[in-house]
Design a protein around this motif. Structure first.
Motif, mmCIF file in Angstrom:
data_model
loop_
_atom_site.group_PDB
_atom_site.id
_atom_site.type_symbol
_atom_site.label_atom_id
_atom_site.label_comp_id
_atom_site.label_asym_id
_atom_site.label_seq_id
_atom_site.Cartn_x
_atom_site.Cartn_y
_atom_site.Cartn_z
ATOM 1 N N SER A 1 0.844 -1.197 0.000
ATOM 2 C CA SER A 1 0.000 0.000 0.000
ATOM 3 C C SER A 1 0.880 1.249 0.000
ATOM 4 C CB SER A 1 -0.908 -0.009 1.232
ATOM 5 O OG SER A 1 -1.628 1.196 1.331
ATOM 6 N N TYR A 2 0.669 2.117 -0.987
ATOM 7 C CA TYR A 2 1.393 3.394 -1.028
ATOM 8 C C TYR A 2 0.651 4.407 -0.157
ATOM 9 C CZ TYR A 2 3.661 1.388 -5.177
ATOM 10 O OH TYR A 2 4.356 0.578 -6.032
ATOM 11 N N LYS A 3 1.165 4.661 1.024
ATOM 12 C CA LYS A 3 0.529 5.630 1.923
ATOM 13 C C LYS A 3 0.890 7.060 1.559
ATOM 14 C CE LYS A 3 -1.748 2.812 4.549
ATOM 15 N NZ LYS A 3 -3.218 2.822 4.529
ATOM 16 N N ARG B 1 8.786 4.225 -11.600
ATOM 17 C CA ARG B 1 8.147 4.513 -12.882
ATOM 18 C C ARG B 1 6.756 5.072 -12.624
ATOM 19 N NH1 ARG B 1 9.493 3.599 -17.919
ATOM 20 N NH2 ARG B 1 11.231 2.223 -17.286
ATOM 21 N N VAL B 2 6.451 6.191 -13.268
ATOM 22 C CA VAL B 2 5.200 6.918 -13.020
ATOM 23 C C VAL B 2 4.438 7.094 -14.330
ATOM 24 C CG1 VAL B 2 4.181 9.056 -12.154
ATOM 25 C CG2 VAL B 2 6.234 8.120 -11.063
ATOM 26 N N SER B 3 3.131 6.915 -14.274
ATOM 27 C CA SER B 3 2.263 7.163 -15.432
ATOM 28 C C SER B 3 1.024 7.903 -14.947
ATOM 29 C CB SER B 3 1.871 5.841 -16.098
ATOM 30 O OG SER B 3 1.019 6.069 -17.193
ATOM 31 N N HIS C 1 10.926 -4.879 -4.455
ATOM 32 C CA HIS C 1 10.181 -4.510 -5.669
ATOM 33 C C HIS C 1 8.687 -4.475 -5.372
ATOM 34 C CE1 HIS C 1 9.025 -4.520 -9.959
ATOM 35 N NE2 HIS C 1 8.044 -5.304 -9.553
ATOM 36 N N PHE C 2 8.047 -3.380 -5.799
ATOM 37 C CA PHE C 2 6.607 -3.217 -5.602
ATOM 38 C C PHE C 2 5.954 -2.863 -6.940
ATOM 39 C CE2 PHE C 2 8.894 -1.758 -1.842
ATOM 40 C CZ PHE C 2 8.315 -2.504 -0.820
ATOM 41 N N ASP C 3 4.867 -3.567 -7.270
ATOM 42 C CA ASP C 3 4.054 -3.197 -8.428
ATOM 43 C C ASP C 3 2.604 -3.565 -8.125
ATOM 44 O OD1 ASP C 3 3.483 -5.917 -9.209
ATOM 45 O OD2 ASP C 3 5.411 -6.023 -10.229
ATOM 46 N N PRO C 4 1.671 -3.260 -9.011
ATOM 47 C CA PRO C 4 0.256 -3.507 -8.705
ATOM 48 C C PRO C 4 -0.102 -4.971 -8.494
ATOM 49 C CG PRO C 4 0.463 -1.919 -10.495
ATOM 50 C CD PRO C 4 1.825 -2.466 -10.254
ATOM 51 N N GLU C 5 0.755 -5.904 -8.915
ATOM 52 C CA GLU C 5 0.433 -7.316 -8.807
ATOM 53 C C GLU C 5 1.115 -8.030 -7.662
ATOM 54 O OE1 GLU C 5 1.245 -9.141 -12.529
ATOM 55 O OE2 GLU C 5 -0.356 -8.072 -13.595
ATOM 56 N N ASP D 1 0.891 14.716 -5.504
ATOM 57 C CA ASP D 1 0.658 13.371 -4.992
ATOM 58 C C ASP D 1 0.753 12.387 -6.161
ATOM 59 O OD1 ASP D 1 -0.197 11.022 -3.884
ATOM 60 O OD2 ASP D 1 -1.929 11.876 -2.856
ATOM 61 N N LEU D 2 1.742 11.473 -6.108
ATOM 62 C CA LEU D 2 1.979 10.548 -7.210
ATOM 63 C C LEU D 2 1.417 9.148 -6.959
ATOM 64 C CD1 LEU D 2 5.723 11.384 -8.062
ATOM 65 C CD2 LEU D 2 3.674 12.255 -9.193
ATOM 66 N N ARG D 3 0.724 8.932 -5.864
ATOM 67 C CA ARG D 3 0.316 7.574 -5.485
ATOM 68 C C ARG D 3 -0.439 6.845 -6.595
ATOM 69 N NH1 ARG D 3 -2.853 8.336 -0.018
ATOM 70 N NH2 ARG D 3 -3.375 10.287 -1.124
ATOM 71 N N LEU D 4 -1.384 7.519 -7.227
ATOM 72 C CA LEU D 4 -2.200 6.864 -8.252
ATOM 73 C C LEU D 4 -1.445 6.648 -9.562
ATOM 74 C CD1 LEU D 4 -5.624 8.678 -7.718
ATOM 75 C CD2 LEU D 4 -4.886 6.457 -6.831
#
Length: 419
Positions: A8-10, A48-50, A400-404, A24-27
């Motif tokens: 979780s990115y707090k 990496r940010v999108s 390493h953290f990613d959405p999966e 805020d870059l969380r999303l």
């Protein structure tokens, strides 16, 4: 929830260099990797940010913040496993790459590091230092790099070493001092060599001996049996799926020729005294001590490989050059560290293994872990492989953290094979 589940990115906030704008870059975080290595003086990260749409000043982050380098990024990541330390620190942008910008979408890759990485490049060590190496290291970290004392962990050194900074960078000076430091507990000139590195908790200046003698911080098991949450049954070796290795690879198990060329096992040493023009000689042989693997070096290699010198070191003794008056006093005794540090650094990485495990942010570079590798042969399936199992030092680690998923990948090192 399991350790390999997405974290979780707090907090993920980037602030402009003038302090006026914050985003805020969380999303928008696609992936985040946090690197630590006992051979690196600073921690680093890649993010990496999108982002979609205009997020600040009717523009994207790249031009709206603007993003130019040096910006502070506040990061707080919490794992799904309770009571884990997570990632909670400030990092700074050192590089911006892979920038793709359009009216609808913006992506970029940020390379981050601790603030001290930048401070190191605009600072130098110039004054004269007298006293123990620990005193000099403490002074450079606190007075030049501005590190608070509660963020440094320095092992006590028994030897004094006086020197002049000669305008070298702080990191270069500290790494140089690490090769000359003798741990307080070293006896009979048997060991030397420190490593200087940073973890998320601060800067470390640690002797190789103290790292080897740590108690394991965690235990991981490799088994080819495939488990899931319903079929898994805890065992003494594997009480939780969070302790199961996802994969492993033996990267290196020995390199005798290279170590002989470097003088890792035994070496001749010649010292020239410019005060009386005398030359003294001495042979160094690696002495048995506690090892991560458990076996002694002389029990593994042929006797002549360990006992016969394979390299000759020469050095001019530093006599009276740092003293304010005429003096015959020797600044430091190279017989205590010259061959010992070369031996310590090279033998430490005799065996290297790469493993991947469910994320565990409690682990840092420099920690020791216990690894259990189970045999896969039909006759001995499930039996512990004593040769490669045992204690290992974490040389480097990447969270390493990613959405999966969330994964920790490690390069492990140890000085000898197991029992």
């Amino acid at each position: 929830m399991a350790a390999k589940d997405p974290a979780s990115y707090k907090v993920v906030e980037i602030t402009s260099n003038d302090g006026k704008n914050t985003v805020d870059l969380r999303l928008g975080v696609v992936s985040f990797e946090f690197f630590q290595n006992i051979l690196s003086p600073v921690v680093t990260a890649k993010m990496r940010v999108s982002l979609t749409g205009n997020v600040i000043n009717d523009q994207g982050v790249y031009n709206g913040l603007p993003l130019r380098g040096g910006e502070k990024v506040r990061i707080k990541i919490i794992e799904q496993v309770k009571n884990r330390s997570g990632i909670d620190l400030d990092l700074y942008v050192t590089s911006i790459s892979d920038v793709i910008s359009s009216s609808q979408k913006e992506t970029f890759l940020l390379t981050l590091s601790s603030r001290e990485a930048i401070t190191n490049e605009i600072s130098s060590v110039s004054k004269k230092y007298i006293g123990t190496i620990k005193q000099s290291v403490t002074s450079i970290l606190t007075k030049i790099l501005g590190v608070s004392k509660n963020k440094i962990d320095i092992d006590t050194t028994q030897n004094k070493y006086s020197f002049i900074g000669n305008l070298k960078s702080p990191f270069k000076t500290l790494t140089w001092l690490a090769t000359k430091a003798v741990p307080e507990e070293s006896q009979n000139n048997s060991s030397s060599g420190f490593v200087f590195f940073q973890t998320k908790s601060g800067f470390k200046f640690k002797s190789i001996d103290s790292l080897i003698n740590q108690k394991p911080k965690s235990k991981f098991v490799y088994s080819q049996v495939q488990y899931n949450s319903t079929t898994f049954k805890p065992t003494p070796d594997l009480p939780s799926l969070d302790l199961k290795m996802e994969s492993y690879k033996i990267d290196k198990n020995q390199d005798i020729i290279r170590k002989l060329r470097l003088g890792a096992y035994s070496s001749n040493r010649l010292f020239f005294n410019p005060n009386d023009f005398s030359v003294s000689g001495q042979v160094f042989k690696t002495k048995s001590k506690n090892t991560l693997g458990g076996k002694k070096i002389e029990d593994i290699l042929p006797e002549d490989v360990v006992t016969k010198p394979s390299r000759t070191f020469t050095q001019v003794l530093d006599v009276g050059t740092i003293e304010p008056d005429v003096s015959k006093q020797e600044n430091a005794d190279p017989k205590k560290y010259l061959s010992q540090s070369v031996s310590g650094y090279n033998i430490l990485t005799t065996q290297k293994v790469e493993i991947s495990v469910p994320c565990n942010t409690d682990l840092d570079a420099g920690d020791v872990i216990d690894c259990v590798f189970l045999k896969s042969s039909v006759k001995e399936k499930g039996v512990k492989d004593e040769e490669i199992s045992g204690k290992y030092l974490i040389q480097s680690i990447v969270h390493h953290f990613d959405p999966e998923k969330s994964v920790s990948s490690m390069t492990l090192a140890r000085d000898t094979f197991g029992r």
